[in-house]
Design a protein around this motif. Structure first.
Motif, PDB file in Angstrom:
ATOM      1  N   HIS A  19       0.802  -1.305   0.124  1.00  0.00           N
ATOM      2  CA  HIS A  19       0.015  -0.139   0.116  1.00  0.00           C
ATOM      3  C   HIS A  19       0.842   1.157  -0.083  1.00  0.00           C
ATOM      4  CE1 HIS A  19      -3.226   2.828   1.224  1.00  0.00           C
ATOM      5  NE2 HIS A  19      -2.395   3.072   1.809  1.00  0.00           N
ATOM      6  N   ASN A  20       2.065   1.279   0.921  1.00  0.00           N
ATOM      7  CA  ASN A  20       2.640   2.510   0.866  1.00  0.00           C
ATOM      8  C   ASN A  20       3.558   2.486  -0.311  1.00  0.00           C
ATOM      9  OD1 ASN A  20       2.257   3.977   3.678  1.00  0.00           O
ATOM     10  ND2 ASN A  20       2.619   1.986   4.531  1.00  0.00           N
ATOM     11  N   GLN A  21       3.958   1.471  -0.900  1.00  0.00           N
ATOM     12  CA  GLN A  21       4.732   1.582  -2.079  1.00  0.00           C
ATOM     13  C   GLN A  21       3.818   2.262  -3.033  1.00  0.00           C
ATOM     14  OE1 GLN A  21       6.569  -2.121  -3.219  1.00  0.00           O
ATOM     15  NE2 GLN A  21       7.056  -2.778  -1.425  1.00  0.00           N
ATOM     16  N   ALA A  22       2.712   1.746  -3.352  1.00  0.00           N
ATOM     17  CA  ALA A  22       1.761   2.302  -4.244  1.00  0.00           C
ATOM     18  C   ALA A  22       1.567   3.953  -3.908  1.00  0.00           C
ATOM     19  CB  ALA A  22       0.398   1.657  -4.403  1.00  0.00           C
ATOM     20  N   GLN A  23       1.323   4.241  -2.829  1.00  0.00           N
ATOM     21  CA  GLN A  23       1.409   5.555  -2.309  1.00  0.00           C
ATOM     22  C   GLN A  23       2.452   6.470  -2.976  1.00  0.00           C
ATOM     23  OE1 GLN A  23       0.612   6.278   1.905  1.00  0.00           O
ATOM     24  NE2 GLN A  23      -0.315   8.365   1.461  1.00  0.00           N
ATOM     25  N   ILE A  24       3.627   6.075  -2.662  1.00  0.00           N
ATOM     26  CA  ILE A  24       4.726   6.506  -2.961  1.00  0.00           C
ATOM     27  C   ILE A  24       4.947   6.970  -4.456  1.00  0.00           C
ATOM     28  CG2 ILE A  24       7.260   6.878  -2.976  1.00  0.00           C
ATOM     29  CD1 ILE A  24       6.430   7.397  -0.216  1.00  0.00           C
ATOM     30  N   LEU A  25       4.716   6.040  -5.235  1.00  0.00           N
ATOM     31  CA  LEU A  25       4.623   5.837  -6.916  1.00  0.00           C
ATOM     32  C   LEU A  25       3.602   6.711  -7.259  1.00  0.00           C
ATOM     33  CD1 LEU A  25       5.158   2.002  -7.408  1.00  0.00           C
ATOM     34  CD2 LEU A  25       7.077   3.883  -7.454  1.00  0.00           C
ATOM     35  N   SER A  26       2.570   6.834  -6.681  1.00  0.00           N
ATOM     36  CA  SER A  26       1.474   7.553  -7.217  1.00  0.00           C
ATOM     37  C   SER A  26       1.839   9.209  -6.906  1.00  0.00           C
ATOM     38  CB  SER A  26       0.075   7.407  -6.564  1.00  0.00           C
ATOM     39  OG  SER A  26      -0.483   6.190  -6.753  1.00  0.00           O
ATOM     40  N   LEU A  27       2.347   9.455  -5.657  1.00  0.00           N
ATOM     41  CA  LEU A  27       2.741  10.626  -5.414  1.00  0.00           C
ATOM     42  C   LEU A  27       3.970  11.252  -6.564  1.00  0.00           C
ATOM     43  CD1 LEU A  27       3.043  13.286  -3.728  1.00  0.00           C
ATOM     44  CD2 LEU A  27       4.657  11.892  -2.227  1.00  0.00           C
ATOM     45  N   LEU A  28       4.751  10.329  -6.587  1.00  0.00           N
ATOM     46  CA  LEU A  28       5.971  10.784  -7.687  1.00  0.00           C
ATOM     47  C   LEU A  28       5.273  10.986  -9.008  1.00  0.00           C
ATOM     48  CD1 LEU A  28       8.952   8.053  -6.522  1.00  0.00           C
ATOM     49  CD2 LEU A  28       8.636  10.781  -6.022  1.00  0.00           C
ATOM     50  N   LEU A  79       9.323   0.310 -14.383  1.00  0.00           N
ATOM     51  CA  LEU A  79       8.348   0.182 -15.733  1.00  0.00           C
ATOM     52  C   LEU A  79       7.173   1.036 -15.766  1.00  0.00           C
ATOM     53  CD1 LEU A  79       8.343  -1.779 -18.177  1.00  0.00           C
ATOM     54  CD2 LEU A  79       7.406  -3.284 -17.072  1.00  0.00           C
ATOM     55  N   TYR A  80       6.594   1.017 -14.419  1.00  0.00           N
ATOM     56  CA  TYR A  80       5.696   1.772 -14.362  1.00  0.00           C
ATOM     57  C   TYR A  80       5.678   3.322 -14.172  1.00  0.00           C
ATOM     58  CZ  TYR A  80       1.827   3.735 -11.442  1.00  0.00           C
ATOM     59  OH  TYR A  80       0.708   4.740 -11.073  1.00  0.00           O
ATOM     60  N   LEU A  81       6.959   3.600 -13.690  1.00  0.00           N
ATOM     61  CA  LEU A  81       7.098   5.207 -13.564  1.00  0.00           C
ATOM     62  C   LEU A  81       8.197   6.101 -14.322  1.00  0.00           C
ATOM     63  CD1 LEU A  81       6.476   7.364 -11.052  1.00  0.00           C
ATOM     64  CD2 LEU A  81       8.367   6.683 -10.065  1.00  0.00           C
ATOM     65  N   ALA A  82       9.209   5.316 -14.854  1.00  0.00           N
ATOM     66  CA  ALA A  82      10.226   5.653 -15.519  1.00  0.00           C
ATOM     67  C   ALA A  82      10.083   6.055 -16.955  1.00  0.00           C
ATOM     68  CB  ALA A  82      11.577   5.103 -15.253  1.00  0.00           C
ATOM     69  N   ASP A  83      10.694   7.392 -17.354  1.00  0.00           N
ATOM     70  CA  ASP A  83      10.904   7.432 -18.735  1.00  0.00           C
ATOM     71  C   ASP A  83      11.913   6.953 -19.450  1.00  0.00           C
ATOM     72  OD1 ASP A  83       8.434   9.490 -19.222  1.00  0.00           O
ATOM     73  OD2 ASP A  83       9.345  10.179 -17.194  1.00  0.00           O
ATOM     74  N   PHE A  84      13.198   7.170 -18.417  1.00  0.00           N
ATOM     75  CA  PHE A  84      14.333   6.543 -18.771  1.00  0.00           C
ATOM     76  C   PHE A  84      15.034   5.597 -17.645  1.00  0.00           C
ATOM     77  CE2 PHE A  84      13.733  10.766 -20.479  1.00  0.00           C
ATOM     78  CZ  PHE A  84      13.657  10.606 -21.656  1.00  0.00           C
TER      79      PHE A  84
END
Length: 251
Positions: free
Chosen positions: A159-168, A189-194
């Motif tokens: 849950h907290n991992q998902a919260q951090i990723l959503s915030l970023l 894979l979910y977050l990064a452009d590079f």
């Protein structure tokens, strides 16, 4: 914009950690650094944040960089608000003390991150996820256009991992540039452009996420059979995910 131009770092007792690393962290984009333990990921982002000086090359950036270390509790019982106010150090005059404006900026950052209700809690009493969010708020309070994070989801539940990723993702949508290390290729894979793959002092590769996070590249990097799969999301559209075949270590 944060830019690393052909940088290298060396510890006298153990030799080069990495060499010839060049990358850019533009506004509104995420660059993720991946690699096995001990390959220099933390050293690289600390150089990027100006906390360590590379022996080769140069680091440059527009404005300033906000650095978020791994949350490890704290030996001193500062309030969460006081921890965030520390992010205003560049705005405080020499020998000065934080002003009302600094405290307002700190509270605004906490509200933006969703931890305003924790302002008067002692930092060591917070959960790991709460501490990580407070540290991100501290970096936001510095009003830096670039955020550098060292393994921001370490030790956190799903849950907290998902919260951090959503915030970023929200911060990047607002135009912030982000550089982070992670042990989770799925997060990249979910977050990064590079993506930057670190596998040795002279083996640091970088490029667009889709081109870098292939089955072959990840299998080589971690020495274990890694595969990507594509699935349909509930809201429509295809996404890739990473599957690790535990027990299938490579020689």
């Amino acid at each position: 914009m944060l830019e690393l131009d052909d940088i290298g770092f060396c510890y006298p007792e153990s030799g080069w950690v990495f060499r010839h690393v060049s990358l850019k962290v533009p506004a509104g984009a995420v660059t993720a650094v991946l690699g096995p333990n001990g390959r220099g990921k933390t050293t690289l982002v600390r150089c990027a944040a100006g906390l360590m000086k590379p022996q080769e090359g140069a680091v440059s950036y527009d404005g300033a960089v906000g650095f978020v270390p791994q949350a490890r509790g704290g030996a001193f019982a500062y309030r969460a608000l006081d921890m965030v106010v520390m992010g205003r150090v560049r705005q405080v005059r020499l020998f000065g003390t934080p002003t009302r404006d600094d405290r307002v900026a700190a509270l605004d950052a906490m509200e933006r991150i969703g931890v305003g209700h924790l302002a008067n809690r002692q930092f060591p009493t917070l959960s790991g996820g709460e501490q990580q969010l407070v540290l991100i708020a501290r970096a936001i309070a510095s009003q830096s256009p670039v955020l550098v994070l060292d393994e921001p989801t370490t030790g956190l539940d799903l849950h907290n991992q998902a919260q951090i990723l959503s915030l970023l993702r929200k911060l990047v949508a607002d135009g912030m540039g982000v550089l982070l290390t992670t042990h989770h290729p799925d997060h990249a894979l979910y977050l990064a452009d590079f993506v930057v793959l670190m596998d040795g002092p002279d083996d640091v590769r970088s490029g667009p996420t889709a081109a870098m996070l292939t089955d072959e590249a990840l299998t080589r990097l971690y020495g274990i059979d890694v595969q990507t799969v594509t699935y349909e999301q509930n809201g429509g559209g295809a996404r890739r995910a990473i599957v690790t075949r535990y027990g299938d270590e490579l020689d």
